[in-house]
Motif scaffolding. Structure first.
Motif, PDB file in Angstrom:
ATOM      1  N   UNK A 123      27.455  28.102  48.025  1.00  0.00           N
ATOM      2  CA  UNK A 123      26.051  27.705  47.867  1.00  0.00           C
ATOM      3  C   UNK A 123      25.793  27.063  46.503  1.00  0.00           C
ATOM      4  N   UNK A 124      26.883  26.792  45.751  1.00  0.00           N
ATOM      5  CA  UNK A 124      26.805  26.167  44.429  1.00  0.00           C
ATOM      6  C   UNK A 124      25.965  26.977  43.456  1.00  0.00           C
ATOM      7  N   UNK A 125      25.905  28.254  43.696  1.00  0.00           N
ATOM      8  CA  UNK A 125      25.166  29.199  42.869  1.00  0.00           C
ATOM      9  C   UNK A 125      25.662  29.168  41.421  1.00  0.00           C
ATOM     10  N   UNK A 126      24.753  29.342  40.491  1.00  0.00           N
ATOM     11  CA  UNK A 126      25.073  29.402  39.074  1.00  0.00           C
ATOM     12  C   UNK A 126      25.836  30.707  38.783  1.00  0.00           C
ATOM     13  N   UNK A 127      26.897  30.598  38.049  1.00  0.00           N
ATOM     14  CA  UNK A 127      27.742  31.741  37.702  1.00  0.00           C
ATOM     15  C   UNK A 127      27.605  31.998  36.205  1.00  0.00           C
ATOM     16  N   UNK A 128      27.346  33.247  35.841  1.00  0.00           N
ATOM     17  CA  UNK A 128      27.197  33.609  34.428  1.00  0.00           C
ATOM     18  C   UNK A 128      28.555  33.762  33.758  1.00  0.00           C
ATOM     19  N   UNK A 129      29.457  34.497  34.415  1.00  0.00           N
ATOM     20  CA  UNK A 129      30.780  34.738  33.840  1.00  0.00           C
ATOM     21  C   UNK A 129      31.870  34.538  34.877  1.00  0.00           C
ATOM     22  N   UNK A 130      33.045  34.198  34.380  1.00  0.00           N
ATOM     23  CA  UNK A 130      34.213  33.980  35.232  1.00  0.00           C
ATOM     24  C   UNK A 130      35.364  34.826  34.698  1.00  0.00           C
ATOM     25  N   UNK A 131      35.865  35.729  35.532  1.00  0.00           N
ATOM     26  CA  UNK A 131      37.066  36.480  35.192  1.00  0.00           C
ATOM     27  C   UNK A 131      38.241  35.635  35.692  1.00  0.00           C
ATOM     28  N   UNK A 132      38.987  35.079  34.762  1.00  0.00           N
ATOM     29  CA  UNK A 132      39.989  34.076  35.127  1.00  0.00           C
ATOM     30  C   UNK A 132      41.420  34.612  35.190  1.00  0.00           C
ATOM     31  N   UNK A 133      41.634  35.827  34.681  1.00  0.00           N
ATOM     32  CA  UNK A 133      42.972  36.411  34.800  1.00  0.00           C
ATOM     33  C   UNK A 133      42.920  37.926  34.726  1.00  0.00           C
ATOM     34  N   UNK A 134      43.877  38.536  35.356  1.00  0.00           N
ATOM     35  CA  UNK A 134      44.077  39.970  35.250  1.00  0.00           C
ATOM     36  C   UNK A 134      45.320  40.263  34.439  1.00  0.00           C
ATOM     37  N   UNK A 135      45.903  39.224  33.858  1.00  0.00           N
ATOM     38  CA  UNK A 135      47.156  39.372  33.116  1.00  0.00           C
ATOM     39  C   UNK A 135      47.031  38.895  31.674  1.00  0.00           C
ATOM     40  N   UNK A 136      45.863  39.120  31.097  1.00  0.00           N
ATOM     41  CA  UNK A 136      45.661  38.755  29.699  1.00  0.00           C
ATOM     42  C   UNK A 136      46.317  39.760  28.777  1.00  0.00           C
ATOM     43  N   UNK A 137      46.567  39.329  27.563  1.00  0.00           N
ATOM     44  CA  UNK A 137      47.143  40.210  26.541  1.00  0.00           C
ATOM     45  C   UNK A 137      46.199  40.218  25.345  1.00  0.00           C
TER      46      UNK A 137
END
Length: 164
Positions: A123-137
């Protein structure tokens, strides 16, 4: 009913090093809502929070979509009333597109999508935050950490916990 055994230690250490903290609740559609809220509030104490409460929405637990959404919306309203502010809603792209389009408008959302491209919701909804990885250090933390970022012009100011 799961509580991180290092919850209080993690908050204390984060604050010691100047990291903003917030807490999330993993929503379980079939568990009594008041029981979930009581459990969350016992841990997510306003005085400890820098970021608004977050509700992690990842499963329908076998419920039909309408029944699931009724339960979820009731719980969201309970959290909003208890904390006197709208919670941040966390889910992943496919789950949102399949079950939540048009149901949680008016709430800030955080979308998990582990890919190089920013999430695009149907629906092209506005997104506040994006979790882009579960493998960050992160230095000082053993193992992987989830990493997220604000999307577009969104910023920490929008999700700051308002202490009343």
């Amino acid at each position: 009913d799961n509580i991180d055994s290092r919850y209080e230690q993690n908050i204390a250490m984060a604050k010691k090093y100047g990291i903003k903290v917030g807490s999330y609740h993993f929503f379980r559609p079939k568990t009594p809502l008041q029981k979930q809220l009581t459990n969350f509030m016992a841990q997510c104490r306003p005085g400890d929070q820098d970021i608004i409460p977050m509700i992690d929405i990842e499963t329908k637990a076998g419920l039909g979509t309408d029944e699931f959404c009724d339960s979820l919306l009731t719980f969201i309203a309970m959290v909003e009333k208890a904390y006197k502010q709208k919670p941040l809603l966390y889910t992943f792209t496919n789950f949102y597109n399949r079950y939540l389009v048009g149901k949680i408008d008016g709430y800030p959302i955080m979308i998990a999508q582990y890919s190089p491209q920013e999430p695009q919701l149907s629906d092209e909804r506005d997104i506040t935050m994006w979790q882009y990885t579960g493998k960050g250090k992160l230095e000082g933390i053993n193992g992987y950490v989830d990493k997220s970022r604000f999307v577009g012009r969104h910023s920490l100011r929008e999700i700051r916990f308002r202490h009343h």
